[in-house]
Design a protein around this motif. Structure first.
Motif, PDB file in Angstrom:
ATOM      1  N   TYR A   1     100.122  34.192  40.849  1.00 17.48           N
ATOM      2  CA  TYR A   1     100.269  32.730  40.387  1.00 17.48           C
ATOM      3  C   TYR A   1     100.724  32.479  38.803  1.00 17.48           C
ATOM      4  O   TYR A   1     101.491  31.810  38.469  1.00 17.48           O
ATOM      5  N   LEU A   2      99.852  33.005  38.188  1.00 18.33           N
ATOM      6  CA  LEU A   2      99.723  33.126  36.702  1.00 18.33           C
ATOM      7  C   LEU A   2     101.200  33.566  36.131  1.00 18.33           C
ATOM      8  O   LEU A   2     101.911  32.989  35.304  1.00 18.33           O
ATOM      9  N   ALA A   3     101.656  34.785  36.668  1.00 15.89           N
ATOM     10  CA  ALA A   3     103.006  35.214  36.360  1.00 15.89           C
ATOM     11  C   ALA A   3     104.180  34.464  36.838  1.00 15.89           C
ATOM     12  O   ALA A   3     105.022  34.268  36.115  1.00 15.89           O
ATOM     13  N   MET A   4     104.092  33.811  38.138  1.00 11.21           N
ATOM     14  CA  MET A   4     104.912  33.088  38.627  1.00 11.21           C
ATOM     15  C   MET A   4     105.353  31.900  37.584  1.00 11.21           C
ATOM     16  O   MET A   4     106.303  31.003  37.693  1.00 11.21           O
TER      17      MET A   4
ATOM     18  N   MET B   1      89.859  29.322  38.535  1.00 14.16           N
ATOM     19  CA  MET B   1      90.528  29.199  37.281  1.00 14.16           C
ATOM     20  C   MET B   1      90.125  27.983  36.645  1.00 14.16           C
ATOM     21  O   MET B   1      90.292  26.837  37.202  1.00 14.16           O
ATOM     22  N   ILE B   2      90.098  27.666  35.198  1.00 14.19           N
ATOM     23  CA  ILE B   2      90.119  26.397  34.566  1.00 14.19           C
ATOM     24  C   ILE B   2      91.106  26.527  33.643  1.00 14.19           C
ATOM     25  O   ILE B   2      91.170  27.631  32.709  1.00 14.19           O
ATOM     26  N   ASP B   3      92.276  25.805  33.479  1.00 12.25           N
ATOM     27  CA  ASP B   3      93.025  25.690  32.578  1.00 12.25           C
ATOM     28  C   ASP B   3      93.911  26.990  32.387  1.00 12.25           C
ATOM     29  O   ASP B   3      94.051  27.583  31.304  1.00 12.25           O
ATOM     30  N   ARG B   4      94.232  27.611  33.578  1.00  9.72           N
ATOM     31  CA  ARG B   4      94.944  28.692  33.914  1.00  9.72           C
ATOM     32  C   ARG B   4      94.284  29.746  33.363  1.00  9.72           C
ATOM     33  O   ARG B   4      94.947  30.907  32.865  1.00  9.72           O
TER      34      ARG B   4
ATOM     35  N   GLY C   1     105.513  29.924  32.423  1.00  8.11           N
ATOM     36  CA  GLY C   1     106.075  28.904  31.416  1.00  8.11           C
ATOM     37  C   GLY C   1     105.204  27.674  31.377  1.00  8.11           C
ATOM     38  O   GLY C   1     105.007  27.106  30.513  1.00  8.11           O
ATOM     39  N   GLN C   2     104.415  27.218  32.385  1.00  5.34           N
ATOM     40  CA  GLN C   2     103.255  26.210  32.182  1.00  5.34           C
ATOM     41  C   GLN C   2     102.322  26.492  31.328  1.00  5.34           C
ATOM     42  O   GLN C   2     101.737  25.361  30.872  1.00  5.34           O
ATOM     43  N   GLU C   3     102.131  27.718  30.977  1.00  3.69           N
ATOM     44  CA  GLU C   3     101.020  27.782  30.046  1.00  3.69           C
ATOM     45  C   GLU C   3     101.397  27.651  28.584  1.00  3.69           C
ATOM     46  O   GLU C   3     100.652  26.955  27.802  1.00  3.69           O
ATOM     47  N   SER C   4     102.636  27.954  28.230  1.00  2.00           N
ATOM     48  CA  SER C   4     103.069  27.214  26.733  1.00  2.00           C
ATOM     49  C   SER C   4     103.266  26.053  26.703  1.00  2.00           C
ATOM     50  O   SER C   4     102.848  25.300  25.922  1.00  2.00           O
ATOM     51  N   LEU C   5     103.691  25.205  27.819  1.00  3.96           N
ATOM     52  CA  LEU C   5     103.588  24.025  27.971  1.00  3.96           C
ATOM     53  C   LEU C   5     102.148  23.197  27.937  1.00  3.96           C
ATOM     54  O   LEU C   5     102.252  22.226  27.041  1.00  3.96           O
ATOM     55  N   MET C   6     101.302  23.765  28.579  1.00  3.87           N
ATOM     56  CA  MET C   6      99.880  23.262  28.511  1.00  3.87           C
ATOM     57  C   MET C   6      99.486  23.430  26.903  1.00  3.87           C
ATOM     58  O   MET C   6      98.742  22.398  26.261  1.00  3.87           O
ATOM     59  N   ASP C   7      99.884  24.542  26.181  1.00  2.00           N
ATOM     60  CA  ASP C   7      99.261  24.697  24.887  1.00  2.00           C
ATOM     61  C   ASP C   7      99.932  23.619  24.062  1.00  2.00           C
ATOM     62  O   ASP C   7      99.184  23.206  23.016  1.00  2.00           O
ATOM     63  N   VAL C   8     101.256  23.096  24.390  1.00  2.00           N
ATOM     64  CA  VAL C   8     101.734  21.977  23.387  1.00  2.00           C
ATOM     65  C   VAL C   8     100.858  20.714  23.857  1.00  2.00           C
ATOM     66  O   VAL C   8     100.752  20.171  22.883  1.00  2.00           O
ATOM     67  N   PHE C   9     100.639  20.357  24.762  1.00  3.23           N
ATOM     68  CA  PHE C   9      99.747  19.306  25.036  1.00  3.23           C
ATOM     69  C   PHE C   9      98.545  19.267  24.491  1.00  3.23           C
ATOM     70  O   PHE C   9      97.811  18.191  24.304  1.00  3.23           O
TER      71      PHE C   9
END
Length: 233
Positions: free
Chosen positions: A164-167, A29-32, A170-178
């Motif tokens: 893991y992606l489901a668990m 996986m790269i960047d989720r 929230g990190q996905e939206s955080l990464m999008d912000v960054f």
């Protein structure tokens, strides 16, 4: 960020008593996001699989013609190098991989990868007292595992990637912000012309009265933090 979701199948539960790896499965996986790249190999463990065959379905006859770990070690190292590993019950798999690496005088997992995420530990922190097996987590997150009749390293790694992606959604939206580029104006730039002014809403008389009534009820049960105490004297 590069991550590798990893799973192994073995001849037993303890590498210290001579058990060996019979299958390795890895998903990149790269960047989720899963890239589609995988590492998958069956291995000749140089010993009988014994009762473990009922878990993974890999027989002595099937594994007899498979490569030895020594012939895939370099390719495995290249695939996982510098990636964060995601493993369900990490101490089990890492223990076996370190054993196989050390038998050949090759680097341990900690020397190849900067970090290891144990999804069993993560699940127990998120859901105390609940089952933390891969099947239980698939059910919790509505991830179909109907095709998982037997354990398989690559199949389990693919399922674990989805879990893991489901668990950690929230990190996905955080990464999008960054990842959003910053829009910085010049030193003397004025306010952006396309930015709409904020609309301020004030409470109505009825809403203020209702709010005071709730505070009265709270104050009647003891000190109310939202209303200063009445001074005496």
């Amino acid at each position: 960020m590069r991550q590798i979701v990893l799973d192994t199948e073995t001849t037993g539960l303890d590498w210290r008593t001579g058990d060996r790896i019979v299958e390795i499965g890895c998903v990149e996986m790269i960047d989720r996001r899963q890239t589609g790249r995988t590492f998958h190999v069956y291995l000749n463990p140089e010993r009988d699989v014994g009762d473990s065959e009922r878990i993974h379905g890999l027989s002595d006859e099937f594994l007899a013609g498979k490569p030895l770990y020594t012939s895939v070690a370099s390719e495995f190292e290249i695939f996982v190098a510098d990636a964060e590993l995601i493993i369900h019950n990490a101490s089990f798999d890492v223990g076996f991989l370190n054993m196989e690496q050390e038998r050949l005088g090759r680097p341990r997992i900690a020397e190849l990868c900067p970090a290891v995420v144990d999804t069993v530990k993560l699940a127990k922190e998120m859901f105390p007292g609940k089952k933390a097996s891969l099947d239980a987590l698939c059910e919790r997150y509505a991830i179909s595992n109907a095709h998982r009749v037997l354990h398989g390293a690559l199949l389990d790694a693919q399922l674990l990637a989805e879990v893991y992606l489901a668990m950690t959604r929230g990190q996905e939206s955080l990464m999008d912000v960054f990842e959003q580029p910053l829009e910085l104006g010049g030193a003397h730039s004025g306010p952006r012309s396309d930015r709409k002014p904020l609309r301020v809403l004030h409470a109505s008389e009825a809403e203020l009265a209702a709010h005071e009534a709730v505070l009265d009820q709270m104050a009647g049960k003891g000190p109310c933090l939202w209303r200063p105490p009445v001074s005496q004297g």
